[in-house]
Design an enzyme around this catalytic site. Sequence first.
Site, PDB file in Angstrom:
ATOM      1  N   GLU A 249      10.490  -9.218  -6.977  1.00 29.11           N
ATOM      2  CA  GLU A 249      11.123  -7.951  -7.400  1.00 29.11           C
ATOM      3  C   GLU A 249      11.533  -8.011  -8.867  1.00 29.11           C
ATOM      4  OE1 GLU A 249      10.373  -5.849  -5.382  1.00 29.11           O
ATOM      5  OE2 GLU A 249      10.219  -7.006  -3.531  1.00 29.11           O
TER       6      GLU A 249
ATOM      7  N   GLU B 189       1.283  -4.290  -7.864  1.00 27.31           N
ATOM      8  CA  GLU B 189       1.564  -5.393  -6.943  1.00 27.31           C
ATOM      9  C   GLU B 189       0.750  -6.658  -7.225  1.00 27.31           C
ATOM     10  OE1 GLU B 189       4.154  -5.375  -5.248  1.00 27.31           O
ATOM     11  OE2 GLU B 189       4.652  -3.245  -5.155  1.00 27.31           O
TER      12      GLU B 189
ATOM     13  N   TYR C  62      -1.935  -6.691  -3.204  1.00 19.75           N
ATOM     14  CA  TYR C  62      -1.069  -7.824  -3.543  1.00 19.75           C
ATOM     15  C   TYR C  62      -1.898  -9.082  -3.806  1.00 19.75           C
ATOM     16  CZ  TYR C  62       3.070  -5.261  -1.868  1.00 19.75           C
ATOM     17  OH  TYR C  62       4.070  -4.351  -1.700  1.00 19.75           O
TER      18      TYR C  62
HETATM   19  N1  BES Z   1       7.382  -2.216  -4.176  1.00 19.00           N
HETATM   20  C1  BES Z   1       7.257  -3.035  -3.019  1.00 19.00           C
HETATM   21  C2  BES Z   1       7.729  -2.378  -1.761  1.00 19.00           C
HETATM   22  C3  BES Z   1       6.997  -1.098  -1.403  1.00 19.00           C
HETATM   23  C4  BES Z   1       5.628  -0.970  -1.580  1.00 19.00           C
HETATM   24  C5  BES Z   1       7.687  -0.044  -0.868  1.00 19.00           C
HETATM   25  C6  BES Z   1       4.996   0.220  -1.249  1.00 19.00           C
HETATM   26  C7  BES Z   1       7.057   1.130  -0.534  1.00 19.00           C
HETATM   27  C8  BES Z   1       5.698   1.274  -0.726  1.00 19.00           C
HETATM   28  C9  BES Z   1       8.005  -4.351  -3.197  1.00 19.00           C
HETATM   29  O1  BES Z   1       7.981  -4.850  -4.492  1.00 19.00           O
HETATM   30  C10 BES Z   1       7.318  -5.368  -2.348  1.00 19.00           C
HETATM   31  O2  BES Z   1       6.189  -5.656  -2.611  1.00 19.00           O
HETATM   32  N2  BES Z   1       7.995  -5.871  -1.332  1.00 19.00           N
HETATM   33  C11 BES Z   1       7.457  -6.854  -0.418  1.00 19.00           C
HETATM   34  C12 BES Z   1       7.985  -8.208  -0.714  1.00 19.00           C
HETATM   35  C13 BES Z   1       7.164  -9.030  -1.615  1.00 19.00           C
HETATM   36  C14 BES Z   1       7.788 -10.401  -1.770  1.00 19.00           C
HETATM   37  C15 BES Z   1       5.717  -9.118  -1.248  1.00 19.00           C
HETATM   38  C16 BES Z   1       7.945  -6.516   0.968  1.00 19.00           C
HETATM   39  O3  BES Z   1       8.809  -5.670   1.101  1.00 19.00           O
HETATM   40  O4  BES Z   1       7.480  -7.148   1.914  1.00 19.00           O
HETATM   41 ZN    ZN Z   2       6.074  -5.566  -5.058  1.00 18.64          ZN
END
Ligand code: BES
Ligand code: ZN
Length: 569
Positions: free
Chosen positions: A277, A299, A362
């Site tokens: 984050e 991502e 990702y």
């Molecule tokens: N921005 C994302 C969360 C997100 C993505 C919310 C798409 C809504 C729509 C956040 O940065 C994220 O990627 N969170 C991941 C954790 C990360 C360590 C891979 C999660 O929530 O699992």
């Molecule tokens: Zn993210």
Amino acid sequence: MDIHSYSRPDRVRVRHIDLDLDVDFERKRLLGSATLHFDAGSSRELSLDTRDLEISRVEHERGEAAFHLGERDPILGAPLSIELPPGARWVRVHYRTSLSASGLQWCEPAQTAGKTQPFLYTQSQAIHARSWIPLQDTPGVRVTFSARVRTPPGLTAVMGAEMEESGGEHRFHMPQPVPSYLISLAAGGLAFRALGPRSGVYAEPALLDAAAFEFAETEAMMQAVEEMYGPYRWGRYDLLVLPPSFPFGGMENPRLTFATPTILAGDRSLVSLVAHELAHSWSGNLVTNATWSDFWLNEGFTVYLERRILEKLYGRDRACMEATLARADLAREMAEMASRDHVLEIDLAGRDPDDGCTLVPYEKGALFLTALEQVVGRKRFDTFLRSWFDTFAFRSVATSDFVQYLGRQLPDAAAAVPVKEWLSAPGIPAGAPEPHSDALARVEAAVERWMAGDLIDTSSWSTQERLHFLRTASAPLGRIDREFAFTQTGNAEVLHQWLLMAIREGYEPALARLADFLTSVGRRKYIKTLYAELAKTPEGRARAAAIYEKARPGYHPIAQSTVDQVLMG
Ligand code: BES
Ligand code: ZN
């Protein structure tokens, strides 16, 4: 053009928003007004995004404005079109949110750690800001904003913005322009603890000590990224620990990351989420995907940065372990996914942008960047990334911008790596980097010895090694449990893996924790896979239905719709 927005920023571009909101916990509504300041040029119509908002009136600088709320689309919500007088510079929309606002979760006191105060939080990404603010809800438009927020006495309101308390009113100001999906608000019984000179954590008092311990390395992480990719441009970096129903691991709201309490493992083993984050402060918040089809630019870059932070702070072993585990997760997920979703630049026509949130942007995204790094070496690649962040700071970028910039700055990498294939073909290109972890290889060797009957010493294993052990060992779960006591684990990541296996094998001692986990935790990544595993057998389905009936009211709207799809098809 962003297909997920009704706004027409090419005609009128909103530059600044003033919010004035009451947080009404009794009626579970936000109510008040949003004043939007814009450049209209000669345009006489402002078109905004809304979802389930009740609009009572709209003003402009000379009086009442005529407005029309269009038909509601199930994915996009309803366009709000406002007639502008010549020379108009602002409109004020008076509105309230609905009980079903997709971007809000109103938690009962029972869903919090302290059990006495209610809790509200927003989740605007991808297109949920429109369910609590009428605005141009596209990542191609950036606004500065200010806000006055009133809460019941005793509750604290926070936003991802500069904050100031004044006479029972919470005031906020965001001087840097941000896209709508990064506007955030939370209110609850919160306390604050400083972590460093420019970082701290907000959490319920009961969780504050645990959170301050878990996140103690935040300032070190900030310095690690700054050394590689340039100054942190947002002033403070704080974290907010949310109730366990938060559907994500984390959300990179600028200046104030929202985080699930399930990463409070007590041993800092899940802090890759903080690294992730925080990294968004460069990749995503500073340089932003122009549309949700370019989500991998947010991502994929962020996962790449996250691993570089881990490597700098904890060494190569740790970064390699996480990359190797994630590579296996990606392979598993891609095997079950339609091949049109294997691509980085994804076609989302007619779809909800949340559908594009798979491991592909990702992990395939991060692999692509690693492939480029391998051609030119780390030094040149870091210089490239740093200039990418500087060149496009506070702007939105599309995949084509990246291709162009790469071709100009690193022509050798662009020639050596099959860029088109990475972006638009299914699968993973041949010659892609293969993450490898010596530590995990040692776990595999230990698993073999253990399965042959040897005793093995796992006492020094990290969370990542324990996860890998579970994913590779095949033995009756009763035997694993007697020796390693996984049913008692306090680590959510390990427990999730263990519960998945318990469902598959029908291992009742662990399943006793399943209902409790699913009714208290709403993190989508965990609950989606657990319900899906249950749904594979008739007995499992019955168990899932019984648990879900109790759990559903406590889930966030986003998590509810995910599980609805898993169980009801
Ligand atoms: N921005 C994302 C969360 C997100 C993505 C919310 C798409 C809504 C729509 C956040 O940065 C994220 O990627 N969170 C991941 C954790 C990360 C360590 C891979 C999660 O929530 O699992
Ligand atoms: Zn993210």
